[in-house]
Write a protein that holds these residues in place. Structure first.
Motif, PDB file in Angstrom:
ATOM      1  N   UNK A 321       0.833  -1.212   0.000  1.00 49.92           N
ATOM      2  CA  UNK A 321       0.000   0.000   0.000  1.00 49.92           C
ATOM      3  C   UNK A 321       0.865   1.259   0.000  1.00 49.92           C
ATOM      4  N   UNK A 322       1.958   1.215   0.789  1.00 52.24           N
ATOM      5  CA  UNK A 322       2.867   2.358   0.818  1.00 52.24           C
ATOM      6  C   UNK A 322       3.531   2.547  -0.545  1.00 52.24           C
ATOM      7  N   UNK A 323       3.854   1.415  -1.152  1.00 52.97           N
ATOM      8  CA  UNK A 323       4.468   1.487  -2.480  1.00 52.97           C
ATOM      9  C   UNK A 323       3.500   2.112  -3.476  1.00 52.97           C
ATOM     10  N   UNK A 324       2.234   1.679  -3.437  1.00 52.46           N
ATOM     11  CA  UNK A 324       1.240   2.213  -4.382  1.00 52.46           C
ATOM     12  C   UNK A 324       0.977   3.709  -4.137  1.00 52.46           C
ATOM     13  N   UNK A 325       1.039   4.134  -2.878  1.00 52.39           N
ATOM     14  CA  UNK A 325       0.871   5.553  -2.593  1.00 52.39           C
ATOM     15  C   UNK A 325       1.967   6.367  -3.278  1.00 52.39           C
ATOM     16  N   UNK A 326       3.198   5.890  -3.177  1.00 57.22           N
ATOM     17  CA  UNK A 326       4.298   6.585  -3.848  1.00 57.22           C
ATOM     18  C   UNK A 326       4.179   6.523  -5.349  1.00 57.22           C
ATOM     19  N   UNK A 327       3.699   5.347  -5.868  1.00 49.72           N
ATOM     20  CA  UNK A 327       3.528   5.214  -7.315  1.00 49.72           C
ATOM     21  C   UNK A 327       2.496   6.211  -7.837  1.00 49.72           C
ATOM     22  N   UNK A 328       1.427   6.429  -7.088  1.00 48.81           N
ATOM     23  CA  UNK A 328       0.391   7.393  -7.538  1.00 48.81           C
ATOM     24  C   UNK A 328       0.953   8.814  -7.603  1.00 48.81           C
ATOM     25  N   UNK A 329       1.848   9.163  -6.649  1.00 50.35           N
ATOM     26  CA  UNK A 329       2.445  10.505  -6.675  1.00 50.35           C
ATOM     27  C   UNK A 329       3.398  10.626  -7.860  1.00 50.35           C
ATOM     28  N   UNK A 330       4.177   9.555  -8.149  1.00 52.53           N
ATOM     29  CA  UNK A 330       5.085   9.614  -9.289  1.00 52.53           C
ATOM     30  C   UNK A 330       4.307   9.775 -10.586  1.00 52.53           C
ATOM     31  N   UNK A 331       3.183   9.085 -10.703  1.00 49.22           N
ATOM     32  CA  UNK A 331       2.353   9.240 -11.910  1.00 49.22           C
ATOM     33  C   UNK A 331       1.829  10.685 -12.028  1.00 49.22           C
ATOM     34  N   UNK A 332       1.385  11.289 -10.881  1.00 50.10           N
ATOM     35  CA  UNK A 332       0.898  12.675 -10.916  1.00 50.10           C
ATOM     36  C   UNK A 332       2.016  13.629 -11.325  1.00 50.10           C
ATOM     37  N   UNK A 333       3.243  13.387 -10.820  1.00 44.28           N
ATOM     38  CA  UNK A 333       4.372  14.254 -11.185  1.00 44.28           C
ATOM     39  C   UNK A 333       4.723  14.133 -12.656  1.00 44.28           C
ATOM     40  N   UNK A 334       4.585  12.938 -13.216  1.00 42.34           N
ATOM     41  CA  UNK A 334       4.859  12.760 -14.651  1.00 42.34           C
ATOM     42  C   UNK A 334       3.896  13.592 -15.491  1.00 42.34           C
ATOM     43  N   UNK A 335       2.632  13.576 -15.086  1.00 42.84           N
ATOM     44  CA  UNK A 335       1.628  14.354 -15.824  1.00 42.84           C
ATOM     45  C   UNK A 335       1.888  15.850 -15.656  1.00 42.84           C
ATOM     46  N   UNK A 336       2.243  16.276 -14.438  1.00 41.62           N
ATOM     47  CA  UNK A 336       2.528  17.696 -14.213  1.00 41.62           C
ATOM     48  C   UNK A 336       3.689  18.157 -15.085  1.00 41.62           C
ATOM     49  N   UNK A 337       4.735  17.359 -15.147  1.00 39.66           N
ATOM     50  CA  UNK A 337       5.900  17.731 -15.961  1.00 39.66           C
ATOM     51  C   UNK A 337       5.513  17.864 -17.426  1.00 39.66           C
ATOM     52  N   UNK A 338       4.664  16.957 -17.894  1.00 40.88           N
ATOM     53  CA  UNK A 338       4.241  17.043 -19.300  1.00 40.88           C
ATOM     54  C   UNK A 338       3.390  18.288 -19.541  1.00 40.88           C
ATOM     55  N   UNK A 347       2.973  26.801 -11.335  1.00 41.17           N
ATOM     56  CA  UNK A 347       2.296  27.321 -10.145  1.00 41.17           C
ATOM     57  C   UNK A 347       0.792  27.117 -10.188  1.00 41.17           C
ATOM     58  N   UNK A 348       0.241  26.834 -11.354  1.00 45.41           N
ATOM     59  CA  UNK A 348      -1.206  26.637 -11.481  1.00 45.41           C
ATOM     60  C   UNK A 348      -1.614  25.197 -11.248  1.00 45.41           C
ATOM     61  N   UNK A 349      -0.627  24.315 -10.983  1.00 46.81           N
ATOM     62  CA  UNK A 349      -0.914  22.879 -10.907  1.00 46.81           C
ATOM     63  C   UNK A 349      -0.738  22.405  -9.477  1.00 46.81           C
ATOM     64  N   UNK A 350      -1.780  21.720  -8.960  1.00 45.29           N
ATOM     65  CA  UNK A 350      -1.717  21.061  -7.656  1.00 45.29           C
ATOM     66  C   UNK A 350      -1.741  19.551  -7.884  1.00 45.29           C
ATOM     67  N   UNK A 351      -0.810  18.799  -7.245  1.00 41.61           N
ATOM     68  CA  UNK A 351      -0.785  17.348  -7.419  1.00 41.61           C
ATOM     69  C   UNK A 351      -1.145  16.678  -6.107  1.00 41.61           C
ATOM     70  N   UNK A 352      -1.784  15.508  -6.243  1.00 43.76           N
ATOM     71  CA  UNK A 352      -2.156  14.688  -5.092  1.00 43.76           C
ATOM     72  C   UNK A 352      -1.991  13.222  -5.479  1.00 43.76           C
ATOM     73  N   UNK A 353      -1.581  12.393  -4.504  1.00 44.89           N
ATOM     74  CA  UNK A 353      -1.521  10.961  -4.714  1.00 44.89           C
ATOM     75  C   UNK A 353      -2.441  10.247  -3.754  1.00 44.89           C
ATOM     76  N   UNK A 354      -3.336   9.412  -4.284  1.00 45.42           N
ATOM     77  CA  UNK A 354      -4.322   8.736  -3.444  1.00 45.42           C
ATOM     78  C   UNK A 354      -4.113   7.217  -3.397  1.00 45.42           C
ATOM     79  N   UNK A 355      -3.081   6.709  -4.072  1.00 47.52           N
ATOM     80  CA  UNK A 355      -2.806   5.276  -4.027  1.00 47.52           C
ATOM     81  C   UNK A 355      -3.982   4.450  -4.491  1.00 47.52           C
ATOM     82  N   UNK A 356      -4.329   3.445  -3.653  1.00 43.99           N
ATOM     83  CA  UNK A 356      -5.415   2.526  -4.021  1.00 43.99           C
ATOM     84  C   UNK A 356      -6.811   3.088  -3.731  1.00 43.99           C
ATOM     85  N   UNK A 357      -6.889   4.244  -3.048  1.00 40.95           N
ATOM     86  CA  UNK A 357      -8.197   4.817  -2.689  1.00 40.95           C
ATOM     87  C   UNK A 357      -8.943   5.319  -3.932  1.00 40.95           C
TER      88      UNK A 357
END
Length: 380
Positions: A321-338, A347-357
């Motif tokens: 679960x901890x791993x998936x939480x980090x994976x969700x944040x990495x996916x959000x950061x990839x999209x933000x970078x793109x 500055x207009x982008x807010x990211x959140x990671x929700x893991x399996x939720x």
């Protein structure tokens, strides 16, 4: 001739423009007014005789009394029922000069005046012209009344060329009635206050008077008797002021309605990922580019980038679960970078990671579900 002129003057007053139409009266009001009083010629029958013709017969003699100028005044208290109907009680005073008398048999000069005073009860009706499709700044009204008036001769004296005289005086009362036609004009800025113009015809039943005379008597001997008058008709042309106590001020003009700009619903874009991956596929890059372009064409205040995973994990238990939480944040950061590469300010982008939720598709435990391995781009 004087009657025709007075009627013409009243017609002009009623036709004059005004600022606003008089409102329907509801509740108590007071009214005062005054104006010109024109009395029709009256006939008087003397008994036993006027002795004006030099005889002492008992047959009686009729004379005509011609009225000249006069005036009238009244005060009234009334109640409006809110439907145009009004009722009021009024006190009235009428005055008229008398300057001529005919059928005397002997020439002479007549002078004096008479007056009448008393009270009447009136019923009136205000006519709303808007119900006839006429939007004019005036409220006409009509009415009738009845009451009791006293008439007083004060006195009326005829001096004959032969040195004799005839004098009529005294006070008597009788039934009176009247018809009323008028119009009311509101005074702008003063709710309840109105100027009124009226024509009234007051009729009074016959009255009696006493007289004394020296005409036809030797050595100036005094003769006395009674005189009986026929109906007394008053034609009155009145200007008045009326105040209704319960008249509410006119409502304020409606305020302009300010259109509330509609808030566009948030737009959401979904970017999907391979299992246990956070890098963007070519299709994912196309979707991110579409979201970046849309953010420049709509009024966007905030861009939310939320990452998710399915409930399968490369590692078991809580560690997974901890791993998936980090994976969700990495996916959000990839999209933000793109998005930033596509021109969206970081500055207009807010990211959140929700893991399996918050799975998009509910599944059983440890299930690989492609639609749950996603990032949501939400344009607010």
């Amino acid at each position: 001739m004087r009657l025709r002129k007075a009627l013409f003057a009243t017609t002009l007053m009623a036709a004059a423009p005004a600022a606003a139409s008089a409102s329907t009266i509801t509740g108590p009001y007071v009214n005062i007014g005054g104006g010109y009083n024109l009395v029709q010629t009256q006939h008087g029958r003397f008994a036993p005789t006027t002795f004006a013709d030099g005889t002492d017969n008992a047959g009686g003699t009729k004379s005509k009394f011609r009225h000249k100028d006069g005036f009238t005044g009244f005060g009234a208290f009334g109640w409006g029922f809110g439907n145009g109907l009004r009722a009021e009680v009024e006190g009235v005073y009428n005055y008229s000069q008398i300057n001529h008398r005919s059928y005397t048999g002997v020439n002479g000069h007549t002078g004096g005046h008479d007056e009448s005073y008393g009270g009447l009860v009136n019923v009136l009706y205000d006519i709303d012209l808007k119900q006839f499709g006429l939007d004019v700044p005036v409220t006409p009204f009509v009415g009738v009344g009845a009451g009791y008036l006293w008439q007083r001769y004060s006195p009326v004296t005829t001096n004959y060329v032969n040195g004799a005289y005839n004098r009529v005086g005294g006070t008597n009362g009788g039934f009176a009635y009247q018809g009323i036609v008028g119009a009311a004009y509101d005074i702008p800025g003063v709710p309840g206050l109105a100027i009124t113009t009226e024509y009234r015809m007051i009729g009074q039943t016959f009255t009696d008077g006493a007289y004394q005379s020296t005409s036809g008597r030797a050595n100036g001997q005094l003769a006395k008797g009674n005189v009986n008058f026929d109906h007394r008709f008053n034609h009155q042309f009145i200007l008045g002021l009326r105040y209704a106590f319960d008249t509410a001020p006119p409502p304020p003009p409606p305020q302009p309605v300010t259109a509330v700009p509609s808030v566009a619903p948030a737009r959401t874009y979904l970017v999907f990922f391979d299992w246990d991956k956070s890098n963007l596929t070519p299709r994912a890059r196309q979707i991110v580019a579409e979201a970046a372009q849309a953010s420049t064409h709509v009024q966007t205040t905030r861009i939310e980038v939320n990452g998710y995973t399915d409930n399968s994990a490369a590692h078991p238990g809580a560690r997974g679960q901890k791993y998936n939480q980090g994976l969700s944040i990495r996916r959000a950061n990839s999209v933000k970078a793109e998005l930033v590469r596509d021109g969206v300010p970081a500055t207009a982008i807010d990211i959140h990671g929700y893991g399996e939720a918050h799975p998009l598709v509910p599944t059983g435990p440890n299930t690989r579900e492609p639609q749950n391995r996603r990032v949501e781009i939400i344009l607010h």
